[in-house]
Design a protein around this motif. Structure first.
Motif, PDB file in Angstrom:
ATOM      1  N   PRO A 130       0.830  -1.215   0.000  1.00  0.00           N
ATOM      2  CA  PRO A 130       0.000   0.000   0.000  1.00  0.00           C
ATOM      3  C   PRO A 130       0.859   1.257   0.000  1.00  0.00           C
ATOM      4  N   SER A 131       0.427   2.243  -0.744  1.00  0.00           N
ATOM      5  CA  SER A 131       1.107   3.533  -0.789  1.00  0.00           C
ATOM      6  C   SER A 131       0.104   4.581  -1.240  1.00  0.00           C
ATOM      7  N   SER A 132       0.040   5.688  -0.501  1.00  0.00           N
ATOM      8  CA  SER A 132      -0.887   6.745  -0.899  1.00  0.00           C
ATOM      9  C   SER A 132      -0.244   8.101  -0.680  1.00  0.00           C
ATOM     10  N   GLY A 133      -0.613   9.072  -1.507  1.00  0.00           N
ATOM     11  CA  GLY A 133      -0.091  10.422  -1.376  1.00  0.00           C
ATOM     12  C   GLY A 133       1.378  10.522  -1.731  1.00  0.00           C
ATOM     13  N   PHE A 134       2.033  11.524  -1.166  1.00  0.00           N
ATOM     14  CA  PHE A 134       3.444  11.792  -1.447  1.00  0.00           C
ATOM     15  C   PHE A 134       4.303  10.672  -0.864  1.00  0.00           C
ATOM     16  N   ARG A 135       5.220  10.175  -1.650  1.00  0.00           N
ATOM     17  CA  ARG A 135       6.033   9.033  -1.231  1.00  0.00           C
ATOM     18  C   ARG A 135       7.330   9.435  -0.540  1.00  0.00           C
ATOM     19  N   GLY A 136       7.505  10.723  -0.317  1.00  0.00           N
ATOM     20  CA  GLY A 136       8.653  11.173   0.458  1.00  0.00           C
ATOM     21  C   GLY A 136       9.904  11.460  -0.344  1.00  0.00           C
ATOM     22  N   PHE A 137       9.822  11.400  -1.660  1.00  0.00           N
ATOM     23  CA  PHE A 137      11.000  11.681  -2.484  1.00  0.00           C
ATOM     24  C   PHE A 137      10.580  12.227  -3.834  1.00  0.00           C
ATOM     25  N   ALA A 138      11.548  12.818  -4.520  1.00  0.00           N
ATOM     26  CA  ALA A 138      11.359  13.256  -5.902  1.00  0.00           C
ATOM     27  C   ALA A 138      12.633  12.940  -6.668  1.00  0.00           C
ATOM     28  N   VAL A 139      12.474  12.632  -7.936  1.00  0.00           N
ATOM     29  CA  VAL A 139      13.626  12.386  -8.808  1.00  0.00           C
ATOM     30  C   VAL A 139      13.704  13.530  -9.800  1.00  0.00           C
ATOM     31  N   SER A 140      14.874  14.155  -9.877  1.00  0.00           N
ATOM     32  CA  SER A 140      15.071  15.277 -10.791  1.00  0.00           C
ATOM     33  C   SER A 140      15.958  14.872 -11.962  1.00  0.00           C
ATOM     34  N   LEU A 141      15.508  15.212 -13.149  1.00  0.00           N
ATOM     35  CA  LEU A 141      16.323  15.063 -14.344  1.00  0.00           C
ATOM     36  C   LEU A 141      16.850  16.448 -14.695  1.00  0.00           C
ATOM     37  N   VAL A 142      18.156  16.609 -14.584  1.00  0.00           N
ATOM     38  CA  VAL A 142      18.786  17.896 -14.888  1.00  0.00           C
ATOM     39  C   VAL A 142      19.291  17.839 -16.323  1.00  0.00           C
ATOM     40  N   VAL A 143      18.877  18.825 -17.129  1.00  0.00           N
ATOM     41  CA  VAL A 143      19.164  18.798 -18.563  1.00  0.00           C
ATOM     42  C   VAL A 143      19.774  20.122 -19.018  1.00  0.00           C
ATOM     43  N   ALA A 144      20.152  20.177 -20.296  1.00  0.00           N
ATOM     44  CA  ALA A 144      20.953  21.291 -20.806  1.00  0.00           C
ATOM     45  C   ALA A 144      20.194  22.612 -20.937  1.00  0.00           C
ATOM     46  N   ASP A 145      18.962  22.565 -21.427  1.00  0.00           N
ATOM     47  CA  ASP A 145      18.261  23.828 -21.663  1.00  0.00           C
ATOM     48  C   ASP A 145      16.750  23.638 -21.645  1.00  0.00           C
ATOM     49  N   ALA A 146      16.033  24.749 -21.833  1.00  0.00           N
ATOM     50  CA  ALA A 146      14.578  24.739 -21.778  1.00  0.00           C
ATOM     51  C   ALA A 146      13.968  23.842 -22.850  1.00  0.00           C
ATOM     52  N   GLY A 147      14.605  23.767 -24.005  1.00  0.00           N
ATOM     53  CA  GLY A 147      14.083  22.918 -25.070  1.00  0.00           C
ATOM     54  C   GLY A 147      14.103  21.450 -24.701  1.00  0.00           C
ATOM     55  N   VAL A 148      15.137  21.034 -23.974  1.00  0.00           N
ATOM     56  CA  VAL A 148      15.229  19.641 -23.538  1.00  0.00           C
ATOM     57  C   VAL A 148      14.174  19.363 -22.469  1.00  0.00           C
ATOM     58  N   VAL A 149      13.972  20.322 -21.562  1.00  0.00           N
ATOM     59  CA  VAL A 149      12.895  20.188 -20.568  1.00  0.00           C
ATOM     60  C   VAL A 149      11.562  19.981 -21.289  1.00  0.00           C
ATOM     61  N   ASP A 150      11.279  20.836 -22.272  1.00  0.00           N
ATOM     62  CA  ASP A 150      10.006  20.734 -22.997  1.00  0.00           C
ATOM     63  C   ASP A 150       9.863  19.393 -23.705  1.00  0.00           C
ATOM     64  N   GLY A 151      10.957  18.888 -24.262  1.00  0.00           N
ATOM     65  CA  GLY A 151      10.898  17.601 -24.949  1.00  0.00           C
ATOM     66  C   GLY A 151      10.525  16.472 -24.017  1.00  0.00           C
ATOM     67  N   PHE A 152      11.168  16.416 -22.845  1.00  0.00           N
ATOM     68  CA  PHE A 152      10.834  15.383 -21.863  1.00  0.00           C
ATOM     69  C   PHE A 152       9.427  15.584 -21.308  1.00  0.00           C
ATOM     70  N   PHE A 153       9.070  16.831 -21.056  1.00  0.00           N
ATOM     71  CA  PHE A 153       7.751  17.143 -20.526  1.00  0.00           C
ATOM     72  C   PHE A 153       6.651  16.661 -21.478  1.00  0.00           C
ATOM     73  N   ASP A 154       6.781  17.002 -22.743  1.00  0.00           N
ATOM     74  CA  ASP A 154       5.765  16.615 -23.735  1.00  0.00           C
ATOM     75  C   ASP A 154       5.678  15.095 -23.873  1.00  0.00           C
ATOM     76  N   ALA A 155       6.825  14.423 -23.871  1.00  0.00           N
ATOM     77  CA  ALA A 155       6.836  12.967 -23.995  1.00  0.00           C
ATOM     78  C   ALA A 155       6.178  12.310 -22.791  1.00  0.00           C
ATOM     79  N   ALA A 156       6.461  12.830 -21.588  1.00  0.00           N
ATOM     80  CA  ALA A 156       5.894  12.250 -20.372  1.00  0.00           C
ATOM     81  C   ALA A 156       4.388  12.458 -20.307  1.00  0.00           C
ATOM     82  N   VAL A 157       3.928  13.652 -20.671  1.00  0.00           N
ATOM     83  CA  VAL A 157       2.484  13.922 -20.660  1.00  0.00           C
ATOM     84  C   VAL A 157       1.776  13.047 -21.688  1.00  0.00           C
ATOM     85  N   ALA A 158       2.372  12.901 -22.868  1.00  0.00           N
ATOM     86  CA  ALA A 158       1.787  12.046 -23.906  1.00  0.00           C
ATOM     87  C   ALA A 158       1.714  10.588 -23.452  1.00  0.00           C
ATOM     88  N   ALA A 159       2.660  10.185 -22.589  1.00  0.00           N
ATOM     89  CA  ALA A 159       2.697   8.799 -22.107  1.00  0.00           C
ATOM     90  C   ALA A 159       1.785   8.573 -20.911  1.00  0.00           C
TER      91      ALA A 159
END
Length: 200
Positions: free
Chosen positions: A39-68
């Motif tokens: 069982p697990s509910s709500g915030f799990r106590g951690f976050a994983v950050s992907l640090v990338v080169a620029d705003a365009g790379v952020v947008d690319g990952f963001f769009d892919a994740a939302v589409a998925a």
């Protein structure tokens, strides 16, 4: 020096979770998925950050994740420190995408420069001491507010912050209980930290 080799997300639907992560982030062997019905509910106590080169790379990952199938927690936007976004994966894990560069510069899309595992600790100083005893070396430390360890030979950096601050920075409520649904693989052996995070 202790290094983190892989992160394992545990989920009830392994196939769907693997499909999501392959489509959204493509982290290969750095991220694994195993089955768990804990069982697990709500915030799990951690976050994983992907640090990338620029705003365009952020947008690319963001769009892919939302589409998925990711849920948008914080849309991609500029801030004082750079450009970033927060998403919640279908399995419930909170992910942040971050770049110190606020504009697209033409950096290659789909490339992650570094991964940061941010654990929410009930007592940052005590947890820092615990990890130092396990062989991790402190790279940055700001009292009881934030600690970052050297990543050694691995590709994943461990950082500590209070649980409340970790949730606030991610943009999610701090409430949650049950399993963290996370296993951390390293060369330090198997143990469980003061906040219940399991290392294998």
């Amino acid at each position: 020096m202790t290094s983190i080799n892989t992160l394992t997300i545990t989920a009830s639907d392994v196939d769907a979770t693997r499909t999501f992560y392959n489509s959204a982030f493509g982290l290969g062997d750095l991220l694994r998925v195993e089955h768990s019905d804990e069982p697990s509910s709500g915030f799990r106590g951690f976050a994983v950050s992907l640090v990338v080169a620029d705003a365009g790379v952020v947008d690319g990952f963001f769009d892919a994740a939302v589409a998925a199938g990711a849920k948008i927690v914080k849309p991609a936007s500029k801030s004082l420190w750079g450009y970033g976004a927060t998403l919640e994966a279908p399995d419930g894990t909170v992910w942040t995408l971050a770049s110190s560069t606020k504009k697209a510069t033409g950096a290659p899309l789909g490339v992650v420069d570094s991964i940061v595992l941010l654990l929410g600790a009930s007592d940052v100083a005590a947890t820092k001491a615990f990890y130092v005893d396990k062989g991790l070396t402190v790279a940055k430390s700001f009292g009881r507010k934030y600690v970052e360890f050297e990543k050694g030979d691995g590709q994943i950096t461990l950082a500590l912050q209070s649980r409340k601050a970790t949730a606030k920075n991610a943009g999610v409520p701090a409430d949650g209980n049950g399993s963290h649904r996370l296993l951390v693989s390293s060369d330090a052996g198997a143990f469980t930290d003061p906040d219940g995070f399991a290392w294998v």
